[in-house]
Design an enzyme around this catalytic site. Structure first.
Site, PDB file in Angstrom:
ATOM      1  N   SER A  20      52.939  30.475  30.944  1.00 25.67           N
ATOM      2  CA  SER A  20      53.455  30.972  32.226  1.00 25.67           C
ATOM      3  C   SER A  20      54.921  30.595  32.436  1.00 25.67           C
ATOM      4  CB  SER A  20      52.629  30.397  33.375  1.00 25.67           C
ATOM      5  OG  SER A  20      53.232  30.735  34.607  1.00 25.67           O
ATOM      6  N   THR A  67      46.919  33.318  38.595  1.00 25.99           N
ATOM      7  CA  THR A  67      47.099  34.357  37.593  1.00 25.99           C
ATOM      8  C   THR A  67      45.769  34.623  36.889  1.00 25.99           C
ATOM      9  OG1 THR A  67      48.510  35.100  35.786  1.00 25.99           O
ATOM     10  CG2 THR A  67      47.991  32.756  35.815  1.00 25.99           C
ATOM     11  N   LYS A  71      42.428  36.039  40.110  1.00 18.83           N
ATOM     12  CA  LYS A  71      42.934  36.619  41.360  1.00 18.83           C
ATOM     13  C   LYS A  71      41.808  37.070  42.304  1.00 18.83           C
ATOM     14  CE  LYS A  71      47.439  37.946  39.518  1.00 18.83           C
ATOM     15  NZ  LYS A  71      48.479  38.972  39.416  1.00 18.83           N
TER      16      LYS A  71
END
Ligand code: ATR
Length: 287
Positions: A20, A67, A71
């Site tokens: 990320s 993420t 979600k």
């Protein structure tokens, strides 16, 4: 930055999460704004979202980005939802407060801001073609409609899913005086579109979603929500048809900026961080 009582704690939770870019982005936003935050990646097993979030909150965590694949879990977990998170059916931002956990979704806002501010294309009065009808597409429809486009056409390989989105957003489209329609590729209207957004997962395996070459012109912005060091197949296809193309790196930065605003009430500037990330992506050995 090390953990300290004087820093408010935030995290991005996902699986996987090691790749990320959010810790980098929020680190830059913190430096830019002087906000005293610490932001870390948080890996959770796919079946253990809730205990990991609870533990983070009990340890003083103030908010999270969420993420893949969590979600929908975050949407279920939040005590209250923003209208855009409710419309998206998914949450990418959690804010912890005295009155519980607030769930928001900044993805669509990030896309719209990247298109309008960073790429300089106004959506007001625009003809927009949205390819895909999964979670990514659903999350951007309301923020798009709020910009007052002339037309939004939603096209999906499984046409029933596009039609379901059209039904869901029909009231919002009426309020925005926007013509909203969709279905299979046959629903694509005659004439060139101003903006074509690829919200399918096709770019992950280099698959091109079904479209219509006549929808692309020299004045078209073809936007792929995916990004990488190289242009996606969709971007290359659009370029060959004479359109301008863009990837989703700016959307990533702008959704993060909006999350930062949700948490801190301060809006960082996305453009310099986007430029820095773009340079890192082009020279991965320095990343
Ligand atoms: P996401 O949350 O990323 O949107 P999703 O909900 O699984 O993921 O949705 C994936 C979207 O990409 C769908 O619109 C899917 O089309 P279908 O609804 O017909 O499955 C689309 N998609 C995935 N692979 C594709 C491909 N090779 N060609 C065209 N569309 C594709």
């Amino acid at each position: 930055m090390t953990a300290s009582a004087s820093f408010d704690r935030y995290a991005v939770i996902g699986n996987p999460v090691g790749h990320s870019k959010s810790p980098f982005i929020h680190g830059r936003f913190a430096a830019q704004t002087g906000e005293p935050i610490e932001y870390v990646p948080l890996l959770a097993p796919v079946d253990a979202f809730v205990p990991h979030v609870r533990a983070f909150i009990e340890a003083g965590g103030r908010g999270l980005n969420v993420t893949v694949p969590f979600k929908l879990d975050a949407h279920a977990f939040a005590d209250t939802l923003s209208p855009r998170a409710a419309a998206a059916g998914a949450v990418n931002t959690l804010r912890v407060g005295a009155d519980g956990v607030y769930g928001d979704n900044t993805d669509g806002f990030g896309l719209v801001r990247d298109i309008e501010v960073n790429l300089g294309v106004s959506l007001k009065g625009a003809r927009i073609l949205l390819l895909g009808a999964g979670g990514a597409a659903r999350g951007v429809v309301l923020p798009m409609l709020e910009r007052g486009p002339h037309t939004v056409t939603i096209v999906n390989r499984t046409s029933a899913k596009a039609e379901a989105l059209v039904d869901q957003f029909a009231p919002a489209a009426r309020d925005a005086a926007c013509r909203l329609s969709g279905g299979s590729a046959r629903a694509i209207e005659a004439g060139v579109y101003d903006v074509i957004v690829n919200a399918t997962a096709g770019s992950l395996d280099a698959a091109l979603p079904e479209c219509d070459d006549r929808a692309f012109g020299s004045g078209t912005l073809a936007y792929d929500m995916m990004y990488g060091a190289q242009p996606t197949v969709f971007m290359e296809y659009a370029s060959k048809l004479g359109a301008r193309s863009a990837d989703g790196l700016g959307m990533l930065v702008e959704q993060a900026a909006e999350s930062f605003h949700v948490w801190r009430g301060v809006r960082p500037s996305g453009a310099p961080v986007l430029a820095e990330l773009r340079a890192l992506l082009a020279a991965p050995s320095r990343a």
